[in-house]
Scaffold this active site. Sequence first.
Site, PDB file in Angstrom:
ATOM      1  CG  HIS A 152      66.370 -41.808 -14.945  1.00 12.36           C
ATOM      2  ND1 HIS A 152      66.849 -40.396 -15.013  1.00 12.36           N
ATOM      3  CD2 HIS A 152      65.724 -41.895 -13.618  1.00 12.36           C
ATOM      4  CE1 HIS A 152      66.465 -40.304 -13.443  1.00 12.36           C
ATOM      5  NE2 HIS A 152      66.478 -40.532 -12.448  1.00 12.36           N
ATOM      6  CG  HIS A 163      65.209 -44.075  -8.313  1.00 12.89           C
ATOM      7  ND1 HIS A 163      66.460 -44.127  -8.253  1.00 12.89           N
ATOM      8  CD2 HIS A 163      64.699 -42.616  -9.574  1.00 12.89           C
ATOM      9  CE1 HIS A 163      67.329 -42.522  -9.241  1.00 12.89           C
ATOM     10  NE2 HIS A 163      66.402 -42.221  -9.617  1.00 12.89           N
ATOM     11  CG  HIS A 217      69.712 -38.319 -10.378  1.00 16.75           C
ATOM     12  ND1 HIS A 217      69.436 -39.567 -11.025  1.00 16.75           N
ATOM     13  CD2 HIS A 217      68.262 -38.719 -10.455  1.00 16.75           C
ATOM     14  CE1 HIS A 217      68.781 -40.105 -10.073  1.00 16.75           C
ATOM     15  NE2 HIS A 217      68.276 -39.515 -10.461  1.00 16.75           N
ATOM     16  CD  GLU A 248      65.861 -34.707  -9.677  1.00  9.76           C
ATOM     17  OE1 GLU A 248      66.888 -34.723  -8.807  1.00  9.76           O
ATOM     18  OE2 GLU A 248      64.855 -35.006  -9.850  1.00  9.76           O
ATOM     19  CG  ASP A 302      62.777 -39.951 -10.990  1.00  8.91           C
ATOM     20  OD1 ASP A 302      63.375 -40.625 -10.859  1.00  8.91           O
ATOM     21  OD2 ASP A 302      62.887 -38.705 -11.261  1.00  8.91           O
ATOM     22  CG  ASP A 303      61.180 -42.904  -8.190  1.00 12.52           C
ATOM     23  OD1 ASP A 303      62.555 -43.311  -7.650  1.00 12.52           O
ATOM     24  OD2 ASP A 303      61.827 -41.188  -8.115  1.00 12.52           O
TER      25      ASP A 303
HETATM   26  N1  ADE Z   1      66.059 -40.797  -5.835  1.00 10.13           N
HETATM   27  C1  ADE Z   1      64.834 -41.676  -6.261  1.00 10.13           C
HETATM   28  N2  ADE Z   1      64.205 -41.035  -7.090  1.00 10.13           N
HETATM   29  C2  ADE Z   1      65.176 -39.691  -7.202  1.00 10.13           C
HETATM   30  C3  ADE Z   1      65.113 -38.159  -7.330  1.00 10.13           C
HETATM   31  N3  ADE Z   1      63.641 -37.857  -8.744  1.00 10.13           N
HETATM   32  N4  ADE Z   1      66.081 -37.459  -7.875  1.00 10.13           N
HETATM   33  C4  ADE Z   1      67.142 -38.164  -7.044  1.00 10.13           C
HETATM   34  N5  ADE Z   1      67.131 -38.703  -6.055  1.00 10.13           N
HETATM   35  C5  ADE Z   1      65.806 -39.974  -6.748  1.00 10.13           C
HETATM   36 ZN    ZN Z   2      66.158 -40.441 -10.759  1.00 11.31          ZN
END
Ligand code: ADE
Ligand code: ZN
Length: 323
Positions: free
Chosen positions: A9, A11, A189, A192, A270-271
């Site tokens: 996971h 992006h 997702h 969250e 994640d990011d």
């Molecule tokens: N797009 C990029 N990161 C995200 C996240 N944590 N939740 C939803 N969409 C996303």
């Molecule tokens: Zn994500």
Amino acid sequence: MYLPKAELHVHLEGTTKPSLLRKLAKRNQLILPEKIFGPDDTYQWKNFQDFLHVYDVSTQAIKTPEDYYDITYDYLRSCAEENVIYVELTSSPNHAELNGLCYQDHLLGISKAIEQAKNDFSIEARILIVCVRHFGIEKANRLAELVACHPHPLVVGLNLAGDETRFSAKDFSQAFTIAMEAGLQCTAHAGEVKGAESIWETIKHLPVSRVGHGITAIDDPTLIAEIIQRNITLEICPTSNVALGVSQNFQNHPATFLHAQGVNITLNSDDPPYFDTTIGKEYTIAEKYFGFDHATLLNVTENAIKASFADKALKRALLNLIL
Ligand code: ADE
Ligand code: ZN
């Protein structure tokens, strides 16, 4: 001690460090608003919605196949440095399209970098295509059709991200059915920023074998039992959850309880530059705060490979590397 890792996971656009993003913006003659950047190669935002907004703004600088090559290669190199053997990169053709890049050209840059990284670092990667909730249902349906009509050996799955508060999973059932019928595996997702009901809805209406985050399952024992019974994997992103305020801290992160209950979990970044993390840091957090020892962490990697959307031969080869 050597610990092989796998990440399901992350992006792809969200792996771009501000320093690289500034380079791409310059190359593409684009001026990005300075307020999206924080100090020391970080981004800044106020809350979940604002994070999604900053993400959409920063992604405007990624415009060409070469840009996608650069961000993909840069990320896979940093993963290899942390002994990652397999990565699933969630990429967003709809963001690319807004920047003038068609689906095929977007994939071209990513797939070239995946091949080069495999040559240079022996790291394997595959691509998941993401539907972005707040881009709307029609865009998602068209994207799923595009993916289904243009099979690509490295594209193995469909994901759903974006603003969970404004669009529910059910709205995307058509897109996910198209993808599933085209042979793609699916994740989405959920749970969250929204409660357990969003996870119920996702597993009822979408053909998913994994859920991104899914941490609010902790509030619903019946849901936890269902997740275990269906062998659904939760893609846990500890630092993202704390940074976005959906978990108060690492000590009380739901992952510890869910894992102890028998839920299959994986660890993910994640990011990464948005949350000042890396996949290696996520494993270290699990060791420090969730009490995972080396054998448990290795088991997380093993389960990630088993829950991955890689084909059987690649799964076997990856498992042979670690077991
Ligand atoms: N797009 C990029 N990161 C995200 C996240 N944590 N939740 C939803 N969409 C996303
Ligand atoms: Zn994500």
